[in-house]
Design an enzyme around this catalytic site. Structure first.
Site, PDB file in Angstrom:
ATOM      1  N   ARG A 166      18.998  25.615 100.028  1.00 20.22           N
ATOM      2  CA  ARG A 166      19.445  24.276 100.447  1.00 20.22           C
ATOM      3  C   ARG A 166      18.319  23.251 100.360  1.00 20.22           C
ATOM      4  NH1 ARG A 166      24.505  24.703 102.917  1.00 20.22           N
ATOM      5  NH2 ARG A 166      24.884  26.546 104.196  1.00 20.22           N
ATOM      6  N   ASP A 180      35.233  21.324  94.600  1.00 28.09           N
ATOM      7  CA  ASP A 180      35.445  22.404  93.636  1.00 28.09           C
ATOM      8  C   ASP A 180      36.957  22.551  93.464  1.00 28.09           C
ATOM      9  OD1 ASP A 180      34.802  24.613  92.056  1.00 28.09           O
ATOM     10  OD2 ASP A 180      34.615  25.968  93.748  1.00 28.09           O
ATOM     11  N   PHE A 220      28.241  27.671  89.300  1.00 27.69           N
ATOM     12  CA  PHE A 220      27.887  27.686  90.715  1.00 27.69           C
ATOM     13  C   PHE A 220      26.478  27.134  90.866  1.00 27.69           C
ATOM     14  CE2 PHE A 220      26.471  29.471  94.730  1.00 27.69           C
ATOM     15  CZ  PHE A 220      27.539  29.148  95.542  1.00 27.69           C
ATOM     16  N   GLU A 268      30.940  14.037 101.063  1.00 32.68           N
ATOM     17  CA  GLU A 268      30.946  15.465 100.711  1.00 32.68           C
ATOM     18  C   GLU A 268      29.855  15.782  99.693  1.00 32.68           C
ATOM     19  OE1 GLU A 268      31.786  18.358 101.179  1.00 32.68           O
ATOM     20  OE2 GLU A 268      33.785  18.578 102.035  1.00 32.68           O
ATOM     21  N   ASP A 269      29.393  17.012  99.721  1.00 32.55           N
ATOM     22  CA  ASP A 269      28.418  17.456  98.723  1.00 32.55           C
ATOM     23  C   ASP A 269      29.086  17.758  97.386  1.00 32.55           C
ATOM     24  OD1 ASP A 269      29.803  19.610  99.825  1.00 32.55           O
ATOM     25  OD2 ASP A 269      28.029  20.822 100.246  1.00 32.55           O
TER      26      ASP A 269
HETATM   27  P1  5GP Z   1      36.520  23.718  97.572  1.00 31.45           P
HETATM   28  O1  5GP Z   1      37.341  23.889  98.814  1.00 31.45           O
HETATM   29  O2  5GP Z   1      36.587  22.352  96.963  1.00 31.45           O
HETATM   30  O3  5GP Z   1      36.813  24.793  96.566  1.00 31.45           O
HETATM   31  O4  5GP Z   1      35.019  24.023  97.945  1.00 31.45           O
HETATM   32  C1  5GP Z   1      34.328  23.264  98.822  1.00 31.45           C
HETATM   33  C2  5GP Z   1      33.127  23.972  99.345  1.00 31.45           C
HETATM   34  O5  5GP Z   1      32.790  25.165  98.596  1.00 31.45           O
HETATM   35  C3  5GP Z   1      31.934  23.066  99.213  1.00 31.45           C
HETATM   36  O6  5GP Z   1      31.836  22.164 100.301  1.00 31.45           O
HETATM   37  C4  5GP Z   1      30.810  24.063  99.130  1.00 31.45           C
HETATM   38  O7  5GP Z   1      30.438  24.465 100.429  1.00 31.45           O
HETATM   39  C5  5GP Z   1      31.414  25.247  98.403  1.00 31.45           C
HETATM   40  N1  5GP Z   1      31.120  25.182  96.956  1.00 31.45           N
HETATM   41  C6  5GP Z   1      31.960  24.867  95.960  1.00 31.45           C
HETATM   42  N2  5GP Z   1      31.342  24.915  94.771  1.00 31.45           N
HETATM   43  C7  5GP Z   1      30.058  25.250  95.025  1.00 31.45           C
HETATM   44  C8  5GP Z   1      28.905  25.442  94.187  1.00 31.45           C
HETATM   45  O8  5GP Z   1      28.898  25.304  92.961  1.00 31.45           O
HETATM   46  N3  5GP Z   1      27.764  25.769  94.847  1.00 31.45           N
HETATM   47  C9  5GP Z   1      27.685  25.942  96.202  1.00 31.45           C
HETATM   48  N4  5GP Z   1      26.501  26.277  96.701  1.00 31.45           N
HETATM   49  N5  5GP Z   1      28.755  25.768  97.007  1.00 31.45           N
HETATM   50  C10 5GP Z   1      29.928  25.414  96.424  1.00 31.45           C
END
Ligand code: 5GP
Length: 188
Positions: A171, A109, A158, A105-106
């Site tokens: 990206r 959050d 963010f 995963e990237d």
């Molecule tokens: P989660 O479900 O953990 O809240 O979020 C996962 C997805 O939200 C990540 O795979 C990503 O696509 C997006 N996301 C969460 N935080 C960030 C951030 O700081 N920057 C960006 N560009 N995308 C985020």
């Protein structure tokens, strides 16, 4: 009228420079190689944000590796928040039953997206399922996620770059940075 996106001028702060990411990815590759000790491994990554990380990480893993890609989108939420309701746009292209699987995963959050994916992949009966994330924002976690390999813990900001977007832009930046507030308020 839509504002012109200036890739570099829109970045307020470089959080992780290119060389720090490169060193960390190499370190993660060594850890993963040691952890699986010669066993074949299936890397599953989630488009589009994990694409650069996956491409760099797989070349730092010295094991017989197979890769697969999924794409998901979340319903609802906003441009910077996820809702936890996940739709699979692209599924795995081959069975992972009986395989050792590492989900790449990237960023984690709230953890809602990954929580869904973990349950989904466990349902496919892999021999094992571990989690590797480049970035972790623990301050925002809503569900507990068992992270096995973690690159960087970052503050609740963010971020964009190295695969991560805002409105599908940024990206292709080689570093991870924080957008200036102006880029949020009027980017279309
Ligand atoms: P989660 O479900 O953990 O809240 O979020 C996962 C997805 O939200 C990540 O795979 C990503 O696509 C997006 N996301 C969460 N935080 C960030 C951030 O700081 N920057 C960006 N560009 N995308 C985020």
């Amino acid at each position: 009228m839509s504002r012109t996106v200036d890739l570099h001028a829109d970045i307020g702060e470089v959080l992780l420079p290119e060389d720090a990411i490169r060193d960390k990815v190499a370190e993660l590759g060594r850890q993963i190689t040691a952890d699986y000790a010669g066993r074949p491994l299936t890397l599953v990554s989630v488009l589009k944000g994990s694409l650069p990380f996956m491409a760099d990480l797989m070349r730092q893993i010295d094991l017989p590796v197979r890769i697969d890609l999924m794409e998901v989108s979340s319903y609802g939420g906003t441009s910077t928040e996820t809702s936890g309701l996940v739709r699979i746009i692209k599924d795995l292209s081959a069975s992972i039953a009986g395989e050792d699987v590492l989900l790449v995963e990237d960023i984690i959050d709230t953890g809602l997206t990954l929580n869904y994916l973990i349950r989904y992949l466990r349902g496919k009966n892999p021999a094992s399922l571990k989690i590797c994330t480049l970035l972790d924002k623990p301050a925002r976690r809503l569900v507990e996620i068992p992270v096995d390999f973690r690159g960087f813990e970052i503050p609740d900001q963010f971020v964009v770059g190295y695969g991560l977007d805002f409105g599908e832009r940024y990206r292709n930046l080689r570093f991870v940075g924080v957008l200036r507030p102006e880029a949020y308020s009027d980017a279309k």
